[in-house]
Motif scaffolding. Structure first.
Motif, PDB file in Angstrom:
ATOM      1  N   GLN A   1       2.766 -30.852  22.037  1.00 30.44           N
ATOM      2  CA  GLN A   1       2.537 -31.571  23.296  1.00 30.44           C
ATOM      3  C   GLN A   1       2.437 -30.592  24.471  1.00 30.44           C
ATOM      4  OE1 GLN A   1       5.657 -34.556  23.127  1.00 30.44           O
ATOM      5  NE2 GLN A   1       4.444 -35.836  21.744  1.00 30.44           N
ATOM      6  N   TYR A   2       3.200 -29.498  24.396  1.00 29.44           N
ATOM      7  CA  TYR A   2       3.130 -28.466  25.443  1.00 29.44           C
ATOM      8  C   TYR A   2       1.722 -27.855  25.475  1.00 29.44           C
ATOM      9  CZ  TYR A   2       3.641 -23.884  27.594  1.00 29.44           C
ATOM     10  OH  TYR A   2       3.440 -22.769  28.373  1.00 29.44           O
ATOM     11  N   VAL A   3       1.187 -27.520  24.282  1.00 32.13           N
ATOM     12  CA  VAL A   3      -0.150 -26.897  24.231  1.00 32.13           C
ATOM     13  C   VAL A   3      -1.212 -27.888  24.712  1.00 32.13           C
ATOM     14  CG1 VAL A   3      -1.933 -26.076  22.615  1.00 32.13           C
ATOM     15  CG2 VAL A   3       0.353 -25.092  22.557  1.00 32.13           C
ATOM     16  N   ALA A   4      -1.064 -29.164  24.350  1.00 30.49           N
ATOM     17  CA  ALA A   4      -2.035 -30.175  24.828  1.00 30.49           C
ATOM     18  C   ALA A   4      -2.009 -30.213  26.362  1.00 30.49           C
ATOM     19  CB  ALA A   4      -1.699 -31.547  24.241  1.00 30.49           C
ATOM     20  N   ASP A   5      -0.824 -30.179  26.955  1.00 35.63           N
ATOM     21  CA  ASP A   5      -0.714 -30.153  28.430  1.00 35.63           C
ATOM     22  C   ASP A   5      -1.373 -28.902  29.013  1.00 35.63           C
ATOM     23  OD1 ASP A   5       0.533 -32.553  28.970  1.00 35.63           O
ATOM     24  OD2 ASP A   5       2.570 -31.726  28.939  1.00 35.63           O
ATOM     25  N   GLN A   6      -1.190 -27.766  28.324  1.00 35.74           N
ATOM     26  CA  GLN A   6      -1.798 -26.507  28.802  1.00 35.74           C
ATOM     27  C   GLN A   6      -3.320 -26.642  28.816  1.00 35.74           C
ATOM     28  OE1 GLN A   6      -0.199 -23.320  29.593  1.00 35.74           O
ATOM     29  NE2 GLN A   6       1.460 -24.771  29.816  1.00 35.74           N
TER      30      GLN A   6
END
Ligand SMILES: Cc1cc2nc3c(=O)[nH]c(=O)nc-3n(C[C@H](O)[C@H](O)[C@H](O)COP(=O)(O)OP(=O)(O)OC[C@H]3O[C@@H](n4cnc5c(N)ncnc54)[C@H](O)[C@@H]3O)c2cc1C
Length: 445
Positions: free
Chosen positions: A317-322
């Motif tokens: 989810q962090y990478v998707a936000d990035q």
């Protein structure tokens, strides 16, 4: 969407490191694909957490029944074949259900071995796909001992589908997979011996808690052989002989639980210049690899936080936000709850006991006997220990517990640890009584 590439984002692997983030991208109009070489959903749903807990439930029930000392009558014998069938009924739906969820969220799914051709191109089976960003979420596989007779060894994937409860089993390795597997088979009536290379099990948990867990498992009938190097496995008329530097052990089933290795081989990483080592793919603090358009998430990452499903979800989810541009900050891992699903359970989160004890100027440690709580008697607990760790501002920053409910206690305290509640703030949490959640706050004194 980029006009240059087939996709905005392409995932290699279809486990939690991929499928928890992908819908966040398509929700913002990104064109997304996922390439899986084996079973959709990856380790956790198919041959990890979900499969394991579906089998372990019978072991927990049996121990509780035994502990009830005849109040609830019956032997509670486990029919292992039916237990495995129950597990299969639960997990068999996951691959199609998860693939359907992804396709419903407009993620294109491809099957095949994914391999980098260049920084933006992946060979996926017989197709070449291009993408602006690529996320490597290829997970790990079991380490296999390279010894004579290695062909007679089974890994955790085999074990979770093994329908027979053997009379005797040898488990090589005392990490969480080894201990959980050993404990559930012991509950099913198997005579289990755990071979340990050193004298410490469960690296990462406090030694005195681990010693107490091993003593409790020994009292249930498990045998631990410490400082033993496994040298060979031989086939016998009735099963196998596991040869070690501490003697020979007979078994009808031998589980190799000697660790997990990141899936980095055969993916063209060296050729395109993506750095990795034996711990996994090396990234910066934004989970970008040495190629800035390529990220990595989940078990395949080289990192010093626990390699668990909720960690993979957080990273995905962090990478998707990035990639969506919703977050530009470096990754800031929260307190991560970790549990060993034996009976008793051993769970922890936040600042470790070792770190707290090494830094008395920063932390105060409160040690308690969980049996001071009457509620533990309701389901026949006999012993348990908890250490809570506070910083000098009085905020709860860590916990470790050994008890039948340790995972629920740690889950209940996680918000307090993550958001730094003081005891005074915790008093505002008026929980339901009598429950383990109430006990969790009571344990804080
Ligand atoms: C026995 C066992 C018990 C566990 N129990 C727990 C538990 O109780 N709680 C918990 O939190 N965690 C548990 N875990 C850990 C958890 O399963 C992992 O942390 C989690 O699955 C990591 O997700 P991931 O997406 O990184 O990797 P995975 O789920 O392993 O997914 C990676 C996927 O990538 C695919 N792949 C690999 N290489 C390629 C390639 N070149 N091309 C295309 N696809 C590729 C693989 O086939 C796989 O499907 C357990 C693990 C095991 C083995």
């Amino acid at each position: 969407m980029s006009t240059t590439y087939d996709y905005d984002v392409l995932y290699l692997g279809a486990g939690h490191g991929a499928f928890d983030g992908a819908p966040m991208l398509t929700a913002q109009g990104k064109k997304v694909a996922m390439v899986e070489r084996d079973t959709f959903g990856g380790t956790c749903p198919n041959w990890g957490c979900n499969a394991k807990i579906a089998l372990e439930n019978a072991a927990s029930l049996r121990r509780e029944l035994k502990a009830s000392e005849g109040i609830v009558e019956g032997s509670g014998a486990i029919n292992w074949q039916k237990n495995v069938a129950h597990k299969n009924d639960i997990v068999k739906v996951f691959p199609n259900a998860l693939q359907g969820l992804m396709e419903g969220a407009n993620v294109d799914v491809f099957f095949g071995d994914g391999r980098f051709i260049d920084a933006h191109t992946v060979q996926a089976g017989d197709k070449q796909l291009t993408a602006e960003n690529i996320v490597i979420a290829t997970g790990m596989h079991s380490h296999r001992l390279n010894i004579e007779g290695a062909e007679y060894l089974h890994d955790s994937k085999d074990f979770l589908s093994n329908e027979e409860a053997p009379e005797k089993m040898v488990v090589i390795g005392a990490g969480y997979i080894g201990l959980e597997s050993a404990a559930m088979m012991q509950a099913a009536g198997t005579d289990v011996t755990v071979i340990m290379r050193g004298d410490r099990a469960l690296a990462g948990f406090p030694a005195d808690y681990v010693d107490k867990l091993l003593a409790a498992l020994e009292a249930q009938g498990l045998t631990f052989v410490k400082n033993a190097n496994t040298t060979a496995v031989e086939k016998t008329a009735n099963g196998y002989t596991v040869k070690t530097s501490a003697g020979d052990f007979e078994a009808g089933y031998v589980l190799d639980a000697t660790g997990r290795i990141p899936n980095t081989e055969g993916m063209g990483l060296e050729e395109v210049g993506i750095d990795f080592d034996k711990g996994g793919i090396i990234t910066n603090d934004h989970l970008q690899t040495s190629l800035p358009n390529v990220y990595a998430t989940g078990d395949v990452l080289h990192k010093d936080v626990p390699k668990l499903t909720p960690t993979a979800t957080f990273e995905s989810q962090y990478v998707a936000d990035q990639i969506n541009g919703d977050d530009k900050e470096a990754i800031d891992y929260p307190a991560i709850g970790t549990n060993v699903f034996t009976t008793p359970r051993l769970a922890q989160a936040g600042v470790s006991l070792a770190e707290a004890k090494a830094n008395p100027d920063k932390y105060d440690v409160v040690e308690s006997d969980v049996m001071a709580d009457w509620f533990r008697l309701v389901d026949y607990e006999k012993s348990g220990q908890i250490s809570t760790i506070f910083n000098k501002q009085g905020q709860l920053v860590g916990v470790v517990e050994l008890s039948e409910h340790a995972e629920d206690i740690v889950n209940a305290l996680l918000p307090a640890i993550e958001f730094g509640y003081t005891k005074k703030e915790l008093r505002r949490l008026v929980t339901i009584f009598p429950t383990i959640g109430y006990s969790a706050l009571g344990d804080l004194g």
